[in-house]
Design a protein around this motif. Sequence first.
Motif, PDB file in Angstrom:
ATOM      1  N   LYS A 303       0.873  -1.026   0.011  1.00 46.80           N
ATOM      2  CA  LYS A 303      -0.024   0.046  -0.091  1.00 46.80           C
ATOM      3  C   LYS A 303       0.841   1.312   0.099  1.00 46.80           C
ATOM      4  N   THR A 304       2.016   1.098   0.611  1.00 41.72           N
ATOM      5  CA  THR A 304       2.798   2.279   0.583  1.00 41.72           C
ATOM      6  C   THR A 304       4.194   1.988   0.141  1.00 41.72           C
ATOM      7  N   ALA A 305       5.036   2.925  -0.144  1.00 39.29           N
ATOM      8  CA  ALA A 305       6.321   2.789  -0.840  1.00 39.29           C
ATOM      9  C   ALA A 305       7.640   2.593   0.228  1.00 39.29           C
ATOM     10  N   ASP A 306       7.458   2.911   1.467  1.00 35.31           N
ATOM     11  CA  ASP A 306       8.432   2.905   2.415  1.00 35.31           C
ATOM     12  C   ASP A 306       8.855   1.249   2.406  1.00 35.31           C
ATOM     13  N   LEU A 307       9.875   1.135   2.642  1.00 33.81           N
ATOM     14  CA  LEU A 307      10.809  -0.244   2.622  1.00 33.81           C
ATOM     15  C   LEU A 307      10.765  -0.307   4.130  1.00 33.81           C
ATOM     16  N   GLU A 308      10.112  -1.632   4.404  1.00 34.93           N
ATOM     17  CA  GLU A 308      10.322  -1.906   5.847  1.00 34.93           C
ATOM     18  C   GLU A 308      11.662  -2.348   6.557  1.00 34.93           C
ATOM     19  N   ASP A 309      11.855  -2.069   7.831  1.00 39.49           N
ATOM     20  CA  ASP A 309      12.998  -2.250   8.393  1.00 39.49           C
ATOM     21  C   ASP A 309      13.604  -3.866   8.134  1.00 39.49           C
ATOM     22  N   LYS A 310      14.565  -4.090   7.696  1.00 38.11           N
ATOM     23  CA  LYS A 310      14.833  -5.572   7.388  1.00 38.11           C
ATOM     24  C   LYS A 310      14.679  -6.418   8.884  1.00 38.11           C
ATOM     25  N   GLU A 311      15.503  -5.706   9.896  1.00 38.64           N
ATOM     26  CA  GLU A 311      15.570  -6.387  11.061  1.00 38.64           C
ATOM     27  C   GLU A 311      14.243  -6.771  11.784  1.00 38.64           C
ATOM     28  N   VAL A 312      13.319  -5.793  11.876  1.00 33.03           N
ATOM     29  CA  VAL A 312      11.916  -5.733  12.339  1.00 33.03           C
ATOM     30  C   VAL A 312      11.346  -6.880  11.632  1.00 33.03           C
ATOM     31  N   ILE A 313      11.513  -7.044  10.200  1.00 37.85           N
ATOM     32  CA  ILE A 313      10.742  -7.983   9.707  1.00 37.85           C
ATOM     33  C   ILE A 313      11.168  -9.474  10.052  1.00 37.85           C
ATOM     34  N   LYS A 314      12.561  -9.640  10.052  1.00 38.60           N
ATOM     35  CA  LYS A 314      13.143 -10.723  10.516  1.00 38.60           C
ATOM     36  C   LYS A 314      12.709 -11.351  12.148  1.00 38.60           C
ATOM     37  N   GLN A 315      12.461 -10.135  12.900  1.00 37.77           N
ATOM     38  CA  GLN A 315      12.166 -10.342  14.035  1.00 37.77           C
ATOM     39  C   GLN A 315      10.757 -10.932  14.180  1.00 37.77           C
ATOM     40  N   ARG A 316       9.954 -10.308  13.293  1.00 38.53           N
ATOM     41  CA  ARG A 316       8.330 -10.759  13.340  1.00 38.53           C
ATOM     42  C   ARG A 316       8.514 -12.343  12.819  1.00 38.53           C
ATOM     43  N   ILE A 317       9.278 -12.602  11.875  1.00 47.04           N
ATOM     44  CA  ILE A 317       9.268 -13.949  11.451  1.00 47.04           C
ATOM     45  C   ILE A 317       9.585 -14.832  12.487  1.00 47.04           C
ATOM     46  N   ILE A 318      10.544 -14.441  13.380  1.00 46.64           N
ATOM     47  CA  ILE A 318      10.897 -15.338  14.680  1.00 46.64           C
ATOM     48  C   ILE A 318       9.744 -15.274  15.631  1.00 46.64           C
ATOM     49  N   GLU A 319       8.923 -14.246  15.804  1.00 48.36           N
ATOM     50  CA  GLU A 319       7.811 -14.384  16.442  1.00 48.36           C
ATOM     51  C   GLU A 319       6.689 -15.285  15.924  1.00 48.36           C
ATOM     52  N   ALA A 320       6.546 -15.276  14.873  1.00 43.69           N
ATOM     53  CA  ALA A 320       5.644 -16.312  14.258  1.00 43.69           C
ATOM     54  C   ALA A 320       6.058 -17.734  14.199  1.00 43.69           C
ATOM     55  N   SER A 321       7.385 -17.824  14.469  1.00 46.23           N
ATOM     56  CA  SER A 321       7.931 -19.285  14.616  1.00 46.23           C
ATOM     57  C   SER A 321       7.652 -19.755  16.041  1.00 46.23           C
ATOM     58  N   GLN A 322       6.988 -19.149  16.984  1.00 45.98           N
ATOM     59  CA  GLN A 322       6.563 -19.562  18.234  1.00 45.98           C
ATOM     60  C   GLN A 322       5.376 -20.386  17.929  1.00 45.98           C
ATOM     61  N   TYR A 323       4.649 -20.030  16.942  1.00 53.51           N
ATOM     62  CA  TYR A 323       3.287 -21.004  16.590  1.00 53.51           C
ATOM     63  C   TYR A 323       3.180 -21.908  15.550  1.00 53.51           C
ATOM     64  N   VAL A 324       4.243 -21.556  14.515  1.00 53.41           N
ATOM     65  CA  VAL A 324       4.375 -22.282  13.720  1.00 53.41           C
ATOM     66  C   VAL A 324       5.847 -22.646  13.156  1.00 53.41           C
ATOM     67  N   PRO A 325       6.361 -23.802  13.071  1.00 53.32           N
ATOM     68  CA  PRO A 325       7.726 -24.298  12.722  1.00 53.32           C
ATOM     69  C   PRO A 325       8.424 -23.314  11.819  1.00 53.32           C
ATOM     70  N   LEU A 326       9.545 -22.908  11.844  1.00 54.76           N
ATOM     71  CA  LEU A 326      10.164 -21.931  10.834  1.00 54.76           C
ATOM     72  C   LEU A 326      10.075 -22.693   9.399  1.00 54.76           C
ATOM     73  N   GLU A 327      10.327 -23.792   9.311  1.00 54.00           N
ATOM     74  CA  GLU A 327      10.406 -24.666   8.086  1.00 54.00           C
ATOM     75  C   GLU A 327       8.863 -24.723   7.283  1.00 54.00           C
ATOM     76  N   GLN A 328       7.913 -24.232   8.206  1.00 57.55           N
ATOM     77  CA  GLN A 328       6.579 -23.872   7.456  1.00 57.55           C
ATOM     78  C   GLN A 328       6.195 -22.407   7.167  1.00 57.55           C
ATOM     79  N   LEU A 329       7.112 -21.767   7.384  1.00 56.86           N
ATOM     80  CA  LEU A 329       6.874 -20.246   7.222  1.00 56.86           C
ATOM     81  C   LEU A 329       7.596 -19.820   5.943  1.00 56.86           C
ATOM     82  N   CYS A 330       7.137 -18.717   5.201  1.00 56.72           N
ATOM     83  CA  CYS A 330       7.549 -18.144   4.074  1.00 56.72           C
ATOM     84  C   CYS A 330       7.263 -16.721   4.186  1.00 56.72           C
ATOM     85  N   LEU A 331       7.458 -15.817   2.998  1.00 59.68           N
ATOM     86  CA  LEU A 331       7.559 -14.620   3.300  1.00 59.68           C
ATOM     87  C   LEU A 331       6.887 -13.937   1.794  1.00 59.68           C
TER      88      LEU A 331
END
Length: 367
Positions: A303-331
């Motif tokens: 929706k917007t042009a600004d690029l998200e902070d890469k480290e923030v996105i990485k951390q959010r993926i790690i947060e999601a891996s608390q509920y779904v194994p990392l091998e099942q996650l994609c971006l």
Amino acid sequence: MDKAPFKYDIVGSFLRPERLKKAREDYFNHSITKEELTVIENEEIKKLIDKQKSLGLKAVTDGEFRRRWWHLDFIQALNGISVYDKVTTGFQGKEMKVQGSYISSPISFNEKHPFLEHFRLTQEIAGDTLVKQTIPGPNMIYLDSLILSPQYKENPVYSDLADFRKDLIETYQKAISAFYEAGCRYLQLDDTSWGALFSSAFREKIEACGYQPDQLINEFGDITEAALRVKPKDMVITFHICKGNFQSSWLYEGFYDVIAKRLFSIDAFDGFFLEYDDERSGDFSPLKYIHNQKVVLGLITTKTADLEDKEVIKQRIIEASQYVPLEQLCLSPQCGFASTQEGNHITQQQQWAKLEHVVAIANEVFK
């Protein structure tokens, strides 16, 4: 090759090039023929696919370049659906000229549906690269063309909704089989109707029309599961849900908690593309209901042009891996870049920068 969905993937639509926009306008003004428009569409789709390949995408789309809308072009080509022009203020109170649909006769699949030929053309252009085909999910018809439709209420086609649900299921079973026979091995159902079931404003609208949102959660799930019963073993089918994406504005508010248990129990889906680009999506706790399906986290906004902070996105993926194994996650991006022909309020360059961002982050996280 890994099975789709992939560690970095896309939802489907891309910004329309100016040449394509002009060609479509010329066609509707009767300045060029359908054949001349198709030539231009094919040429622009080839450029798009070449660009997707250059980024390393393992599955490409036609960008939905042959459509005006992400959903109505498919729906109106089914038997029994009528489309009309209207004005809405649904997207954050903005007044916009859009189109609506309603069931005008018993619905069924059109064996000569134009999307089948569109897929064949795209696969021919893509060569050996996997083509992802996107279509709206069945419950878009249930919600928009029946439940919320004033035209349908005035002239109901079905005396028994059980007959409607049966026809809807058969329509989608035939659609899935037809795409498979055309060579499609990666199909995605885009279905924002589920968002209405956790949006307080739309739950009120649904109730005002005489339906119970909580009951519809189960019905939507049952319809989807039944449609997927014909899914071949070597065909990947994914599900995408967002909260509306129209010229960088949105439609629904609410969290996945309300629908998660029923939706994520649909094991026939190989993956779920879920919008998670802002606080309107809530936290990752609903992912606890995921079984063995992949989850494609839509953490990068279109929706917007600004690029998200890469480290923030990485951390959010790690947060999601608390509920779904990392091998099942994609971006992926949270949605397409142009759910309608107008597109979101970003540039072509910014669009590709977003995708390069997705690929770079995914390559660092999913080693």
